[in-house]
Each structure stands twice: as C-alpha cells, then as structure tokens.
Design an enzyme around this catalytic site. Structure first.
Site: not given
Ligand code: CP
Length: 309
Positions: A51-52, A80, A101, A129
């Site tokens: 999603r993100t 590396k 991320r 998040h």
């Molecule tokens: N909600 C969420 O962060 O989903 P993903 O881990 O798929 O990005």
C-alpha cells in the site's frame, strides 16, 4: 524545506488544511492532474510494502509526476553496505521528493538530515507511520464527519504496531478523544506512549483483554495484525497471532454506526465474512491513502494552495 517524520510535524491547523486539500482532490481530480509535471518522487523501501509504496507512486502519477526507486534493500546498494546517509545524497540528485521505509527506527530521520529534498517517513521499524495516520484521519473525518469526541478501540499488536503509535499521537490533539486498548498482556502499548503521551496529556484510556466487553462503547474499532517481523522468536508469534479474530458473532456487539478500520495487510484478525458489513471501511481507507498522499506531496513541494494559478 520540510520533511515528515511524525504526524506531530504538522500542526492541527496544517493537518486540517492538508485534509481539506485531500478532500478537494477527491472531488476534483482533474484540477490536480498536472500539478507535478516535471517532478520526480523516489520511493526508497528497505522493507516490504504494498500500500504505502504503490499509493505514493499512484499519487505522484495522478499529479502528473514520475517515480523511481527500489522496493527492497537487496535490490539497492544497501546490499553492498551503503549507508542511508550516502543513499539520500544520491537520491537528492535524482528526485524532488523521497518516501523512505526502513526497518530501523529513526533511519528516515537520519536521511532527512543529509537530504536536499523533502523526506517522508513511510514507516520506520515499530516507531511511526505518519502517512498511514494521515490516511486514517482522512478516512475518519470523511466517514464519521469529525475527529473529535470519539471513543476509539485499538485492538491487536499495540506494542509493535507503528500505525497505532502514530495515530494516538495525532488524535490526542483533538478534544473529547478517549481510547480503549485491547491487546494480550504481551502486546500492550509501550510505556513511553502510556506515560509520555497519554498520562502526560491527561487523555482518558482503558486497557482490556476481551474485545466483546468493550465493543458496544466504540465509535471506531482500529484492528491491527500481529507484527511477525518484529518478534524475536517464532513461538511467541504463533501463540499470539490469532488472539483476536473479528467475526460476525463479535460484530453483533457493535453499534450500528461503529466503523472498522485496519491499516492492512490483514492476516487472520478480521474474518473475510466481515468484509461485506457496511461498517467495514478498510478497503475505502486504502483509496483515501492516495488522496492524502497527493495532498502531502503537493504540500511538501510547496505546490499546495496554487489551484487557481
Ligand atoms: N498499511 C501499510 O503500511 O501497508 P504496507 O505495509 O503494504 O505499505
């Protein structure tokens, strides 16, 4: 230049403006279709995501911009031994804005100190998040009509669930918010959230183990999966993973207007039989995630508020 590391990086006023912008994008997408012509978003994902990452990419494409990036640490020079600090220096030459991320808490923050472009924390370990929180806030405001005077149940892995930590931080700034934390003993919210965030701000909350007993009191139920990737041993994960399974039987205790949210991915914690319940809005939530990330990209690139130009 601004970054987004935590929902608290935006004041309540800025947050309201951003949600208003997301609402306008939802209603008038054509107005925004070329706002980011010539701009590039980098998605640097050192940890898996559906999603993100894809909603950021979709958001930039809907704004007329382009995207580049990597989806795993293994497919980048991190394999590396390149540091996040060096990587963001490269990315600053290739892109105008970056969503990152990382499994290590604070890694996007380190990147932001070396970046020449805005950096967005797209999830750092079990910490924060913020763009999931923006998604959650837009969903709640759009479907419930307000962000204040709500009793919110947060259920599942409250220890490692970064979406929960970010959401609590954001919601305590609105009047009349109270929380009911529903988790097994081992997955209770961390002490720093209880003491530094809730107690320090006088926010009412209750901690329980049984979901059914509190269900009738909830305006919202925010379900979360048990975060397998954060457990030190598989045995503990297996013991706790199916502790909560929301099914039709449990939904019978809920109010007619209680909404069910989930940041997704879902594993077993919501039975698929609940998906058709009109109160289950977790797939609508995903769509709001695109609008709010479009609004965030525009805001951080300094392109918000120029709709008439
Ligand atoms: N909600 C969420 O962060 O989903 P993903 O881990 O798929 O990005």
């Amino acid at each position: 230049m601004r970054h987004l590391m935590s929902p608290l990086d935006l004041s309540v006023e800025e947050l309201d403006k951003l949600l208003d912008l997301a609402g306008d994008i939802e209603k008038n997408p054509e107005k925004y279709a070329h706002k980011c012509d010539g701009k590039i978003l980098a998605t640097c994902f050192y940890e898996p995501s559906t999603r993100t990452r894809l909603s950021f990419e979709s958001a930039m494409m809907h704004l007329g911009g382009k995207v580049l990036g990597f989806a795993t640490a293994d497919s980048s020079s991190a394999a590396k031994g390149e540091s996040v600090s060096d990587t963001i220096r490269m990315i600053s030459c290739y892109a105008d804005i970056c969503a990152m991320r990382h499994p290590k808490e604070g890694a996007p923050m380190v990147a932001s100190t070396k970046a020449r472009i805005p950096v967005i924390n797209a999830g750092d370990g079990g910490h924060q998040h913020p763009t999931q929180t923006l998604t959650d806030l837009l969903t709640i405001r759009s479907l419930k009509g307000r962000l204040d005077h709500l009793t919110i149940g947060l259920c599942g892995d409250l220890k490692f669930g970064r979406t929960v930590h970010s959401l609590i931080n954001a919601l305590i700034r609105y009047p009349g918010i109270s929380f009911i934390f529903i988790s097994p003993e081992e997955l209770r919210i961390p002490d720093y959230i209880r003491e530094d965030v809730l107690d320090a701000n006088g926010i009412p909350y209750k901690e329980v183990i049984r979901l059914e007993e509190v269900m009738p009191r909830l305006d919202l139920l925010y379900m979360t999966r048990v975060q397998r990737e954060r457990f030190f041993n598989e045995e503990d994960y297996v013991r706790l993973k199916d502790f909560y399974i929301l099914n039709k039987e449990k939904m019978a205790y809920a109010r007619e207007d209680m909404l069910i949210l989930h940041p997704l991915p879902r594993v077993n914690e919501i039975s698929v039989e609940v998906d058709d319940d009109p109160r289950a809005v977790y797939f609508e939530q995903v769509q709001y995630g695109v609008y709010v990330r479009m609004a965030l990209i525009l805001t951080l690139l300094g392109l918000a508020g120029q709709e008439e130009k």
